[in-house]
Design a protein around this motif. Structure first.
Motif, PDB file in Angstrom:
ATOM      1  N   UNK A 116       0.904  -0.911  -0.109  1.00  0.00           N
ATOM      2  CA  UNK A 116      -0.630   0.215   0.207  1.00  0.00           C
ATOM      3  C   UNK A 116       1.218   1.489  -0.103  1.00  0.00           C
ATOM      4  N   UNK A 117       2.375   0.906  -0.017  1.00  0.00           N
ATOM      5  CA  UNK A 117       2.535   2.233   0.311  1.00  0.00           C
ATOM      6  C   UNK A 117       2.428   2.889  -1.222  1.00  0.00           C
ATOM      7  N   UNK A 118       2.850   4.263  -0.927  1.00  0.00           N
ATOM      8  CA  UNK A 118       1.991   5.308  -2.701  1.00  0.00           C
ATOM      9  C   UNK A 118       4.071   5.232  -3.299  1.00  0.00           C
ATOM     10  N   UNK A 119       3.887   5.167  -4.537  1.00  0.00           N
ATOM     11  CA  UNK A 119       4.884   5.362  -5.678  1.00  0.00           C
ATOM     12  C   UNK A 119       4.655   6.582  -5.969  1.00  0.00           C
ATOM     13  N   UNK A 120       5.671   7.527  -6.343  1.00  0.00           N
ATOM     14  CA  UNK A 120       5.680   8.862  -6.752  1.00  0.00           C
ATOM     15  C   UNK A 120       6.519   8.971  -8.196  1.00  0.00           C
ATOM     16  N   UNK A 121       5.669   9.935  -8.519  1.00  0.00           N
ATOM     17  CA  UNK A 121       7.050  10.618  -9.989  1.00  0.00           C
ATOM     18  C   UNK A 121       6.997  12.037 -10.418  1.00  0.00           C
ATOM     19  N   UNK A 122       5.848  12.554  -9.187  1.00  0.00           N
ATOM     20  CA  UNK A 122       6.165  13.894  -9.334  1.00  0.00           C
ATOM     21  C   UNK A 122       7.874  14.650  -9.842  1.00  0.00           C
ATOM     22  N   UNK A 123       8.022  14.731 -10.094  1.00  0.00           N
ATOM     23  CA  UNK A 123       9.919  14.378 -10.290  1.00  0.00           C
ATOM     24  C   UNK A 123       9.686  14.480 -12.287  1.00  0.00           C
ATOM     25  N   UNK A 124       9.211  13.959 -12.678  1.00  0.00           N
ATOM     26  CA  UNK A 124       9.289  13.629 -13.982  1.00  0.00           C
ATOM     27  C   UNK A 124       9.576  15.236 -14.868  1.00  0.00           C
ATOM     28  N   UNK A 125       8.966  16.213 -14.675  1.00  0.00           N
ATOM     29  CA  UNK A 125       9.210  16.892 -15.352  1.00  0.00           C
ATOM     30  C   UNK A 125       8.755  18.588 -14.142  1.00  0.00           C
ATOM     31  N   UNK A 126      10.213  18.715 -13.467  1.00  0.00           N
ATOM     32  CA  UNK A 126       9.866  19.727 -12.493  1.00  0.00           C
ATOM     33  C   UNK A 126       9.506  21.183 -13.016  1.00  0.00           C
ATOM     34  N   UNK A 127       8.961  21.968 -12.259  1.00  0.00           N
ATOM     35  CA  UNK A 127       9.124  24.119 -12.879  1.00  0.00           C
ATOM     36  C   UNK A 127       7.448  23.550 -13.127  1.00  0.00           C
ATOM     37  N   UNK A 128       7.324  25.252 -13.497  1.00  0.00           N
ATOM     38  CA  UNK A 128       6.155  25.653 -13.445  1.00  0.00           C
ATOM     39  C   UNK A 128       6.171  26.738 -14.365  1.00  0.00           C
ATOM     40  N   UNK A 129       5.610  27.530 -15.399  1.00  0.00           N
ATOM     41  CA  UNK A 129       4.948  28.707 -15.651  1.00  0.00           C
ATOM     42  C   UNK A 129       4.354  29.250 -14.780  1.00  0.00           C
ATOM     43  N   UNK A 130       4.724  30.327 -14.299  1.00  0.00           N
ATOM     44  CA  UNK A 130       4.137  31.943 -13.853  1.00  0.00           C
ATOM     45  C   UNK A 130       3.112  32.611 -15.112  1.00  0.00           C
ATOM     46  N   UNK A 201      -3.238   4.840 -21.073  1.00  0.00           N
ATOM     47  CA  UNK A 201      -2.638   6.043 -21.061  1.00  0.00           C
ATOM     48  C   UNK A 201      -3.422   7.502 -19.306  1.00  0.00           C
ATOM     49  N   UNK A 202      -4.526   7.291 -18.986  1.00  0.00           N
ATOM     50  CA  UNK A 202      -4.597   7.681 -18.398  1.00  0.00           C
ATOM     51  C   UNK A 202      -4.280   8.135 -16.499  1.00  0.00           C
ATOM     52  N   UNK A 203      -3.559   6.381 -17.151  1.00  0.00           N
ATOM     53  CA  UNK A 203      -2.977   6.439 -15.324  1.00  0.00           C
ATOM     54  C   UNK A 203      -1.728   6.959 -15.272  1.00  0.00           C
ATOM     55  N   UNK A 204      -0.914   5.725 -16.879  1.00  0.00           N
ATOM     56  CA  UNK A 204       0.406   6.826 -17.071  1.00  0.00           C
ATOM     57  C   UNK A 204       0.818   8.224 -16.861  1.00  0.00           C
ATOM     58  N   UNK A 205      -0.506   8.470 -17.150  1.00  0.00           N
ATOM     59  CA  UNK A 205      -0.312  10.261 -17.294  1.00  0.00           C
ATOM     60  C   UNK A 205      -0.197  11.066 -15.594  1.00  0.00           C
ATOM     61  N   UNK A 206      -1.563  10.416 -15.091  1.00  0.00           N
ATOM     62  CA  UNK A 206      -1.715  10.849 -13.651  1.00  0.00           C
ATOM     63  C   UNK A 206      -0.231  10.181 -12.983  1.00  0.00           C
ATOM     64  N   UNK A 207       0.058   9.672 -12.609  1.00  0.00           N
ATOM     65  CA  UNK A 207       1.560   9.383 -12.360  1.00  0.00           C
ATOM     66  C   UNK A 207       2.637  10.201 -11.974  1.00  0.00           C
ATOM     67  N   UNK A 208       2.247  11.265 -12.833  1.00  0.00           N
ATOM     68  CA  UNK A 208       3.497  11.923 -13.157  1.00  0.00           C
ATOM     69  C   UNK A 208       2.902  13.374 -12.550  1.00  0.00           C
ATOM     70  N   UNK A 209       1.739  13.425 -12.438  1.00  0.00           N
ATOM     71  CA  UNK A 209       1.189  14.594 -11.185  1.00  0.00           C
ATOM     72  C   UNK A 209       0.520  14.207 -10.120  1.00  0.00           C
ATOM     73  N   UNK A 210       0.456  13.010  -9.232  1.00  0.00           N
ATOM     74  CA  UNK A 210       0.016  12.666  -8.166  1.00  0.00           C
ATOM     75  C   UNK A 210       0.651  11.606  -7.834  1.00  0.00           C
ATOM     76  N   UNK A 211       1.204  11.217  -6.685  1.00  0.00           N
ATOM     77  CA  UNK A 211       1.203  10.352  -6.263  1.00  0.00           C
ATOM     78  C   UNK A 211       0.152   9.024  -5.975  1.00  0.00           C
ATOM     79  N   UNK A 212       0.582   7.443  -6.852  1.00  0.00           N
ATOM     80  CA  UNK A 212      -0.158   6.326  -6.676  1.00  0.00           C
ATOM     81  C   UNK A 212      -0.393   5.121  -6.053  1.00  0.00           C
ATOM     82  N   UNK A 213      -1.564   4.562  -5.518  1.00  0.00           N
ATOM     83  CA  UNK A 213      -1.722   3.593  -4.602  1.00  0.00           C
ATOM     84  C   UNK A 213      -2.691   2.786  -5.190  1.00  0.00           C
ATOM     85  N   UNK A 214      -2.958   1.471  -4.653  1.00  0.00           N
ATOM     86  CA  UNK A 214      -4.051   0.579  -5.699  1.00  0.00           C
ATOM     87  C   UNK A 214      -5.763   1.437  -5.445  1.00  0.00           C
TER      88      UNK A 214
END
Length: 286
Positions: A116-130, A201-214
């Motif tokens: 149940x440990x959450x997995x995280x890929x939110x570091x794939x594309x860091x940074x933001x536009x202002x 595809x939705x799940x694969x891209x979701x993983x880059x924005x939020x932590x994932x769990x089952x």
């Protein structure tokens, strides 16, 4: 306050595009097979975990990890259709029971493999536009753009290709489509596999924005079904519109009301729309 509302509006559009991509799978599957496939949420979860594994463990580049995960989820979708869903065509209750059973199976398998440990890929594309004092994460903008391209590409494919015209014909009159030589069983299988690929595809891209769990798929399939009903089940572009309306209503509502009621905003909006338009906002076939 205006800046906060605009920020939540943009976040709502981004989240709504995710609802929309899964709602597209829901509306395509129902339009061609008569099944409301709640297991699409579980396929989304598989896509998220597959992307995480291929990127974080197998060390593939992120785009290749997403493609690999989508192909894997598509294969699972094909096997599920051959072994299960093709025996429930046109039977809403049986299809619903099979899809709910698959959710339990897939969640149990992922739990046993990754805990149940959450997995995280939110570091794939860091940074933001202002923009105008608002910070827009780069990854969310990229993900939203990909979803929009996929949804509009699907619409063009349905309206400009032979396969799309066959899908229209089958949705309007299955018997006539069969008599015209359309291989309906193969068409239905293609739609089921494509819908699971969309969820992956939705799940694969979701993983880059939020932590994932089952259990992430459960909440999102409910949102996707809400979006599909809001739009009018059967409308391709409407799936995107319904998802964005749902995402915006949730995010704007959270500005004025407690976040604990976030899930209720979309339902209230859905009920209000259905009271006025029972067929949904864009109630047409495909």
């Amino acid at each position: 306050m205006l800046q906060l509302i605009l920020g939540q509006l943009l976040n709502g559009i981004i989240v709504g595009s995710l609802y929309g991509i899964i709602a597209l799978g829901v509306t395509l599957t129902f339009g061609l097979t008569g099944i409301v496939n709640f297991a699409l949420g579980a396929f989304m979860m598989l896509g998220a975990y597959g992307t995480w594994y291929l990127y974080d463990v197998a060390h593939l580049p992120y785009p290749l990890a997403v493609v690999g995960a989508v192909l894997g989820v598509s294969a699972v979708g094909y096997v599920s259709d051959m072994l299960l869903f093709r025996f429930t065509r046109g039977n809403l209750v049986n299809g619903l029971l099979v899809s709910i059973g698959l959710i339990s199976v897939f969640e149990a398998l992922v739990l046993s493999a990754f805990t149940t440990t959450p997995k995280d890929l939110t570091y794939v594309l860091p940074g933001a536009f202002q923009v105008a004092g608002m910070f827009l994460p780069k990854i969310k903008l990229v993900v939203c753009a990909v979803f929009l391209v996929i949804i509009f590409g699907t619409y063009l494919a349905l309206t400009r290709t032979w396969l799309g015209r066959a899908a229209f014909a089958y949705a309007q009159n299955p018997e006539a489509a069969t008599l015209m030589g359309i291989r309906t069983e193969r068409l239905q299988t293609i739609v089921v596999v494509y819908s699971t690929a969309l969820a992956g595809l939705g799940g694969g891209l979701y993983a880059s924005m939020y932590s994932i769990e089952p259990t992430i798929g459960t909440a999102y399939i409910l949102k996707a079904v809400e979006a599909a009903i809001l739009a009018g089940v059967g409308s391709v572009i409407g799936a995107l519109g319904g998802g964005i309306i749902l995402g915006v209503s949730e995010n704007i509502g959270s500005v004025f009301f407690p976040s604990a009621f976030r899930d209720a905003y979309g339902l209230v909006f859905l009920i209000g729309i259905l009271l006025v338009r029972p067929s949904g906002l864009f109630g047409d076939r495909l």
